[in-house]
Each structure stands twice: as C-alpha cells, then as structure tokens.
Design a protein around this motif. Structure first.
Motif, PDB file in Angstrom:
ATOM      1  N   TRP A 223      22.021  14.269   6.364  1.00 15.66           N
ATOM      2  CA  TRP A 223      22.195  15.643   5.896  1.00 15.66           C
ATOM      3  C   TRP A 223      21.134  16.621   6.380  1.00 15.66           C
ATOM      4  O   TRP A 223      21.243  17.820   6.122  1.00 15.66           O
ATOM      5  CB  TRP A 223      22.255  15.661   4.372  1.00 15.66           C
ATOM      6  N   GLY A 224      20.137  16.169   7.096  1.00  6.75           N
ATOM      7  CA  GLY A 224      19.028  17.029   7.489  1.00  6.75           C
ATOM      8  C   GLY A 224      19.396  18.207   8.373  1.00  6.75           C
ATOM      9  O   GLY A 224      18.748  19.237   8.336  1.00  6.75           O
ATOM     10  N   GLN A 225      20.447  18.067   9.145  1.00 11.76           N
ATOM     11  CA  GLN A 225      20.840  19.136  10.066  1.00 11.76           C
ATOM     12  C   GLN A 225      22.190  19.751   9.698  1.00 11.76           C
ATOM     13  O   GLN A 225      22.842  20.362  10.532  1.00 11.76           O
ATOM     14  CB  GLN A 225      20.906  18.574  11.497  1.00 11.76           C
ATOM     15  N   TYR A 226      22.584  19.627   8.434  1.00 11.74           N
ATOM     16  CA  TYR A 226      23.917  20.105   8.065  1.00 11.74           C
ATOM     17  C   TYR A 226      24.115  21.589   8.331  1.00 11.74           C
ATOM     18  O   TYR A 226      25.206  22.024   8.678  1.00 11.74           O
ATOM     19  CB  TYR A 226      24.238  19.776   6.600  1.00 11.74           C
TER      20      TYR A 226
ATOM     21  N   GLN B 273      27.749  26.558   1.417  1.00 13.91           N
ATOM     22  CA  GLN B 273      27.441  26.989   0.052  1.00 13.91           C
ATOM     23  C   GLN B 273      27.549  25.840  -0.940  1.00 13.91           C
ATOM     24  O   GLN B 273      26.638  25.601  -1.731  1.00 13.91           O
ATOM     25  CB  GLN B 273      28.351  28.147  -0.364  1.00 13.91           C
ATOM     26  N   GLY B 274      28.649  25.099  -0.903  1.00 12.46           N
ATOM     27  CA  GLY B 274      28.822  23.967  -1.814  1.00 12.46           C
ATOM     28  C   GLY B 274      27.803  22.870  -1.560  1.00 12.46           C
ATOM     29  O   GLY B 274      27.305  22.241  -2.493  1.00 12.46           O
ATOM     30  N   THR B 275      27.498  22.640  -0.289  1.00 15.46           N
ATOM     31  CA  THR B 275      26.505  21.630   0.066  1.00 15.46           C
ATOM     32  C   THR B 275      25.136  22.018  -0.478  1.00 15.46           C
ATOM     33  O   THR B 275      24.429  21.184  -1.049  1.00 15.46           O
ATOM     34  CB  THR B 275      26.468  21.439   1.597  1.00 15.46           C
ATOM     35  N   THR B 276      24.780  23.281  -0.336  1.00 11.73           N
ATOM     36  CA  THR B 276      23.481  23.749  -0.830  1.00 11.73           C
ATOM     37  C   THR B 276      23.394  23.609  -2.343  1.00 11.73           C
ATOM     38  O   THR B 276      22.363  23.165  -2.874  1.00 11.73           O
ATOM     39  CB  THR B 276      23.236  25.204  -0.401  1.00 11.73           C
ATOM     40  N   VAL B 277      24.458  23.946  -3.054  1.00 15.30           N
ATOM     41  CA  VAL B 277      24.478  23.793  -4.515  1.00 15.30           C
ATOM     42  C   VAL B 277      24.237  22.328  -4.895  1.00 15.30           C
ATOM     43  O   VAL B 277      23.427  22.028  -5.777  1.00 15.30           O
ATOM     44  CB  VAL B 277      25.819  24.309  -5.097  1.00 15.30           C
ATOM     45  N   SER B 278      24.915  21.412  -4.212  1.00 15.90           N
ATOM     46  CA  SER B 278      24.766  19.986  -4.524  1.00 15.90           C
ATOM     47  C   SER B 278      23.385  19.470  -4.157  1.00 15.90           C
ATOM     48  O   SER B 278      22.809  18.645  -4.875  1.00 15.90           O
ATOM     49  CB  SER B 278      25.845  19.181  -3.802  1.00 15.90           C
ATOM     50  N   LEU B 279      22.823  19.954  -3.044  1.00 13.58           N
ATOM     51  CA  LEU B 279      21.465  19.548  -2.665  1.00 13.58           C
ATOM     52  C   LEU B 279      20.444  20.038  -3.686  1.00 13.58           C
ATOM     53  O   LEU B 279      19.501  19.315  -4.016  1.00 13.58           O
ATOM     54  CB  LEU B 279      21.121  20.070  -1.266  1.00 13.58           C
ATOM     55  N   LYS B 280      20.635  21.244  -4.192  1.00 12.04           N
ATOM     56  CA  LYS B 280      19.715  21.767  -5.213  1.00 12.04           C
ATOM     57  C   LYS B 280      19.834  20.972  -6.511  1.00 12.04           C
ATOM     58  O   LYS B 280      18.836  20.708  -7.175  1.00 12.04           O
ATOM     59  CB  LYS B 280      19.984  23.249  -5.460  1.00 12.04           C
TER      60      LYS B 280
ATOM     61  N   LYS C 192      10.347  16.643  -1.470  1.00 17.89           N
ATOM     62  CA  LYS C 192       9.766  17.482  -0.417  1.00 17.89           C
ATOM     63  C   LYS C 192      10.700  17.594   0.787  1.00 17.89           C
ATOM     64  O   LYS C 192      10.876  18.667   1.351  1.00 17.89           O
ATOM     65  CB  LYS C 192       8.406  16.932   0.026  1.00 17.89           C
ATOM     66  N   LYS C 193      11.307  16.469   1.161  1.00 14.62           N
ATOM     67  CA  LYS C 193      12.240  16.493   2.292  1.00 14.62           C
ATOM     68  C   LYS C 193      13.479  17.311   1.961  1.00 14.62           C
ATOM     69  O   LYS C 193      13.985  18.058   2.809  1.00 14.62           O
ATOM     70  CB  LYS C 193      12.605  15.076   2.715  1.00 14.62           C
ATOM     71  N   LEU C 194      13.972  17.197   0.731  1.00 15.19           N
ATOM     72  CA  LEU C 194      15.118  18.008   0.306  1.00 15.19           C
ATOM     73  C   LEU C 194      14.776  19.493   0.327  1.00 15.19           C
ATOM     74  O   LEU C 194      15.584  20.312   0.763  1.00 15.19           O
ATOM     75  CB  LEU C 194      15.549  17.619  -1.106  1.00 15.19           C
ATOM     76  N   GLU C 195      13.590  19.835  -0.161  1.00 11.19           N
ATOM     77  CA  GLU C 195      13.187  21.240  -0.167  1.00 11.19           C
ATOM     78  C   GLU C 195      13.131  21.808   1.243  1.00 11.19           C
ATOM     79  O   GLU C 195      13.508  22.957   1.466  1.00 11.19           O
ATOM     80  CB  GLU C 195      11.849  21.407  -0.896  1.00 11.19           C
ATOM     81  N   ALA C 196      12.698  21.006   2.199  1.00  8.59           N
ATOM     82  CA  ALA C 196      12.674  21.461   3.590  1.00  8.59           C
ATOM     83  C   ALA C 196      14.091  21.696   4.104  1.00  8.59           C
ATOM     84  O   ALA C 196      14.343  22.681   4.808  1.00  8.59           O
ATOM     85  CB  ALA C 196      11.951  20.441   4.468  1.00  8.59           C
ATOM     86  N   ILE C 197      15.023  20.821   3.760  1.00 13.09           N
ATOM     87  CA  ILE C 197      16.421  21.006   4.175  1.00 13.09           C
ATOM     88  C   ILE C 197      16.998  22.267   3.535  1.00 13.09           C
ATOM     89  O   ILE C 197      17.637  23.074   4.203  1.00 13.09           O
ATOM     90  CB  ILE C 197      17.280  19.779   3.775  1.00 13.09           C
ATOM     91  N   ILE C 198      16.750  22.447   2.247  1.00 17.79           N
ATOM     92  CA  ILE C 198      17.286  23.607   1.519  1.00 17.79           C
ATOM     93  C   ILE C 198      16.665  24.889   2.053  1.00 17.79           C
ATOM     94  O   ILE C 198      17.355  25.886   2.254  1.00 17.79           O
ATOM     95  CB  ILE C 198      17.056  23.455   0.002  1.00 17.79           C
ATOM     96  N   LYS C 199      15.368  24.876   2.323  1.00 20.20           N
ATOM     97  CA  LYS C 199      14.688  26.061   2.852  1.00 20.20           C
ATOM     98  C   LYS C 199      15.249  26.436   4.218  1.00 20.20           C
ATOM     99  O   LYS C 199      15.484  27.611   4.501  1.00 20.20           O
ATOM    100  CB  LYS C 199      13.186  25.807   2.960  1.00 20.20           C
ATOM    101  N   THR C 200      15.488  25.445   5.065  1.00 18.52           N
ATOM    102  CA  THR C 200      16.061  25.709   6.382  1.00 18.52           C
ATOM    103  C   THR C 200      17.413  26.381   6.230  1.00 18.52           C
ATOM    104  O   THR C 200      17.722  27.339   6.926  1.00 18.52           O
ATOM    105  CB  THR C 200      16.202  24.394   7.185  1.00 18.52           C
ATOM    106  N   GLU C 201      18.221  25.890   5.298  1.00 13.28           N
ATOM    107  CA  GLU C 201      19.536  26.480   5.053  1.00 13.28           C
ATOM    108  C   GLU C 201      19.385  27.922   4.595  1.00 13.28           C
ATOM    109  O   GLU C 201      20.076  28.810   5.067  1.00 13.28           O
ATOM    110  CB  GLU C 201      20.308  25.661   4.015  1.00 13.28           C
ATOM    111  N   SER C 202      18.452  28.188   3.682  1.00 11.78           N
ATOM    112  CA  SER C 202      18.248  29.549   3.179  1.00 11.78           C
ATOM    113  C   SER C 202      17.815  30.480   4.305  1.00 11.78           C
ATOM    114  O   SER C 202      18.253  31.613   4.390  1.00 11.78           O
ATOM    115  CB  SER C 202      17.188  29.556   2.075  1.00 11.78           C
TER     116      SER C 202
END
Length: 115
Positions: free
Chosen positions: A49-52, A61-68, A98-108
């Motif tokens: 999921w790192g490069q989704y 949008q749905g992916t980001t909600v689930s990751l959060k 921490k890794k999830l936050e990096a993925i979410i931040k990249t998406e944002s």
C-alpha cells in the motif's frame, strides 16, 4: 497462519481500495502476530500500500479513510501494549504507525498538489 506467505500472495493481487474490511483484517492479523512478524509487518504492508496514491485505479478517498482508521486502531493497540509492559510489541506498533503516517502524508500532499 504464515504472514510472510500471506503478504507475498497479497502483493501479487490488484486492488482498487484499502477498505474498512481490509483494515479490520489487518489490525486483527497484526494483534495476533508474534513479535518477529510484527517487526516485518509494516514493511510487508508498505510493500503493498505504500505507493497507492501513485496508482490511478485506487479509490484514494476511501483508502485514506481506512488507513487513518488503521493508524488510530494501532495507536490504541500500542497503548494496550504499553500498559501491559509489552515494550517490544509497542515498539513494533509505533514503527508501523510512523510508516502509515508517511503514507497518509504523501497522499495528503498529492491531493493538495492536484487542487
């Protein structure tokens, strides 16, 4: 039963969303993993999921909600581990967060750039 095999099989599949059902399965698998698998879990997850946000077929949008939600659930799990003195498990959980936050931040950041 073997998370390494499961993640290898999952990485060969195509997805269009990290759903809430997938989030529930992920948090359950992480909680039931031993410390060695917890140590590798975040790397396996990021491998899938790192490069989704770079994939046009992913519903962002749905992916980001689930990751959060996964991040929030992991924070709760980490607090439980800390309260029980399970410091190694808590450390692996913090690493995953921490890794999830990096993925979410990249998406944002990607969303901000597109607007």
């Amino acid at each position: 039963s073997d998370l390494n095999v499961a993640f290898r099989e999952l990485s060969n599949k195509r997805y269009n969303k990290f759903s809430l059902e997938m989030e529930a399965a992920t948090i359950n698998a992480f909680k039931n993993a031993d410390n060695m698998d917890k140590n590798h879990f975040s790397g396996w997850f990021v491998g899938i999921w790192g490069q989704y946000s770079n994939s046009p077929e992913i519903e962002e949008q749905g992916t980001t909600v689930s990751l959060k939600k996964l991040r929030d659930d992991l924070n709760s799990v980490m607090q439980e581990y800390k309260e029980k003195g399970k410091n190694i498990a808590a450390g692996h959980t913090q690493n995953f967060i921490k890794k999830l936050e990096a993925i979410i931040k990249t998406e944002s950041e990607d969303t901000t750039v597109e607007q």
